[in-house]
Design an enzyme around this catalytic site. Structure first.
Site, PDB file in Angstrom:
ATOM      1  N   ASP A   1      -9.388  -2.226   2.777  1.00  0.00           N
ATOM      2  CA  ASP A   1      -9.178  -1.630   4.091  1.00  0.00           C
ATOM      3  C   ASP A   1     -10.202  -2.118   5.103  1.00  0.00           C
ATOM      4  OD1 ASP A   1      -7.061  -0.116   3.060  1.00  0.00           O
ATOM      5  OD2 ASP A   1      -8.436   1.403   2.311  1.00  0.00           O
TER       6      ASP A   1
ATOM      7  N   ASP B   1       0.815  -1.201   0.000  1.00  0.00           N
ATOM      8  CA  ASP B   1       0.000   0.000   0.000  1.00  0.00           C
ATOM      9  C   ASP B   1       0.853   1.257   0.000  1.00  0.00           C
ATOM     10  OD1 ASP B   1      -2.601   0.764  -0.243  1.00  0.00           O
ATOM     11  OD2 ASP B   1      -3.068   0.745   1.887  1.00  0.00           O
TER      12      ASP B   1
END
Length: 537
Positions: free
Chosen positions: A429, A351
């Site tokens: 997420d 990420d």
């Protein structure tokens, strides 16, 4: 992993950062009749252009419309007419930056680019626009036509961007969706574990659990393959977005319909009446489940057809997305904390790399993650070597990836002008931290810990989400949410295990949990714990 596992990984392996739009207003008024005035929505790049915060601080500039000229050559616009004017040219045939350099050399004050392909934020090579001083904004081609029709040819314009509040109520809704989805998904996984424990206790071989056919067990090999596949998929999306976006939409439609069915079927089966069955091909089916399957397919089909209707389609997308995340949190099982740390740690690096590091590697100077999240036409008028074709009618907005929760923002001062703006949170997420929450609840069930790990991990996730929103508001730039979520949930879970003096057991997992046969081959042959987890094989 199998074909189904690869397709699933392709969908939720794309972890998008929280991003915010860059909208402003163009105030146009007639010099012949000051009572004739109107506001229009514009998009601009805040890294390129700084706009005043209010209309009173903006300087009026005479507007000259050169459409259908595209300003890809200085000969398109006469210098004496463009000088000190706000000029409007049509989008296409060359990049935003090429148009901007020509406009600046013509001594124009403002460059307005009329777009027929939807409003997008101007972008390009950061090293190129550093020396540009001319404001560059994108507006709708239809709005340009409306200015001429409503206000005439003698028009002045001012550009400004009203300040937005630091806090928006949509963040509360995003927060509740994320935390409740993670909590419910983790609770569901733990309850399923309890049922399997009871089933194993009543079986002839209680030492080994029955592996559910719907369960996906992740071991070290699968984790590494998954992370590598996620990187490859994101890069492919960066280069081949206009084709792969439809593949992702199709996968999401299929996966979300299946997930919605799984979630609702659990609730329906709790209802003791209406269990009418239908026999077919030596198999019996509950009629109500057949109708449920049709309903879930219909919901997904309606979303596919109306997915670009911003006024309400986001509700269907969020419902399907919540079901999608819940089902994956329940189905995806990591056998111990050690592998949870490996998975979340690698994806944290993934990420951060694709949000913060790739701008230094791409020619445009933009993040690959943000580029994919924003969709096509973000940085240029060119698209994979093909010029954007101009059409006589206003075209539909470009396709967006459906792997995000979308909630309309409430704070923008003129929503009727610029339409709905959304706060976004990627499915990854929610799903990836949810995997650890689910493991914590399963561990609670296996060790009779009164849900202490589960509740603590949920609290850690909630704190991580709050921290993400705070950083987003302060830094005003795209954020990889896992950067804040992963440390919060890992540290919280580890502290609870350390405090309860169960770290070794929490780290290695309970011997009841059966590992996937593909990963058993990678464990040490003489390990007693590995032998137990692999069913004594």
């Amino acid at each position: 992993m199998g074909a189904a596992g690869v397709l699933r990984a392709a969908l939720w392996g794309l972890l998008f950062p929280l991003i915010s739009a860059q909208e402003g207003l163009l105030h146009a008024f007639s010099n012949d009749n000051p009572l004739l005035k109107k506001d229009y929505c514009i998009m601009y790049n805040s890294f390129w252009t700084s706009l005043p915060s209010s209309l009173s601080n903006a300087t009026p500039t005479r507007l000259v419309i050169f459409t259908p000229k595209m300003l890809c050559s200085s000969s398109d616009v006469p210098h004496h007419i463009a000088k000190d004017k706000a000029i409007v040219v049509k989008r296409g045939n060359c990049t935003f930056l090429e148009k901007a350099w020509i406009a600046q050399n013509l001594d124009a004050k403002i460059l307005l680019i009329a777009s027929e392909t939807g409003l997008t934020t101007p972008g390009g090579d950061k090293s190129t626009y550093k020396n540009l001083s001319i404001p560059i904004v994108v507006m709708s081609y239809v709005d340009v036509f409306d200015i001429s029709k409503s206000l005439g040819n003698n028009v002045n314009v001012t550009l400004y961007s009203p300040p937005s509040r630091e806090f928006d109520f949509s963040m509360v809704i995003i927060f509740l969706i994320a935390v409740l989805t993670v909590a419910v998904g983790g609770f569901w996984s733990g309850m399923e574990e309890l049922e399997e424990l009871k089933a194993a206790a009543s079986s002839e071989n209680p030492g080994v659990s029955r592996k559910n056919s719907e369960t996906i067990l992740f071991g070290p090999v699968k984790i590494i393959i998954f992370v590598v596949f996620s990187c490859i998929m994101l890069v492919l999306m960066y280069y081949f977005y206009i084709w792969l976006v439809y593949v992702i939409i199709a996968i999401f439609c299929l996966g979300s319909a299946t997930s919605l069915y799984c979630c609702l079927a659990v609730l329906i089966q709790k209802i003791p009446f209406g269990r009418c069955r239908l026999a077919c091909c030596n198999t019996t089916f509950e009629v109500r489940l057949i109708f449920l399957a049709g309903f879930c397919v219909a919901v997904a089909a309606v979303w596919v057809v109306f997915r670009n209707e911003n006024s309400w389609a986001w509700i269907l997308q969020d419902i399907l997305g919540i079901a999608f995340c819940l089902n994956f949190i329940k189905v995806l099982k990591i056998p111990n904390f050690k592998l949870c740390v490996l998975l979340l740690g690698l994806l944290l690096v993934y990420d951060v790399f694709f949000v913060f590091i790739t701008p230094y590697l791409t020619k445009s100077g933009e993040s690959i993650m943000v580029e994919v999240a924003a969709g096509p036409f973000k940085n240029s008028e060119k698209n994979y070597g093909n010029l954007v074709e101009a059409s006589a009618e206003r075209s539909a907005p470009h396709e967006k990836l459906p792997v995000v929760m979308r909630v309309p923002r409430f704070q923008f001062c003129t929503p009727k002008i610029c339409g709905m703006q959304f706060s976004l949170l990627g499915f990854g997420d929610i799903i990836l931290p949810g995997v650890l929450v689910a493991y914590c609840h399963r561990f609670d069930v296996q060790t009779s810990s009164s849900s202490v790990y589960y509740i603590s991990c949920c609290i850690g996730y909630a704190v991580g989400m709050l921290l993400t929103f705070v950083v987003l508001s302060l830094m005003k730039m795209p954020q990889p949410a896992l950067l804040w979520l992963v440390p919060c949930i890992l540290i919280t879970s580890a502290l609870v295990a350390w405090k309860r003096k169960e770290m070794k057991k929490f780290w290695e997992g309970n011997s009841y949990q059966v590992m996937d046969p593909a990963d058993c081959a990678t464990t040490e042959e003489n390990s007693t714990l590995s032998s137990e987890r692999c069913g004594g094989e």
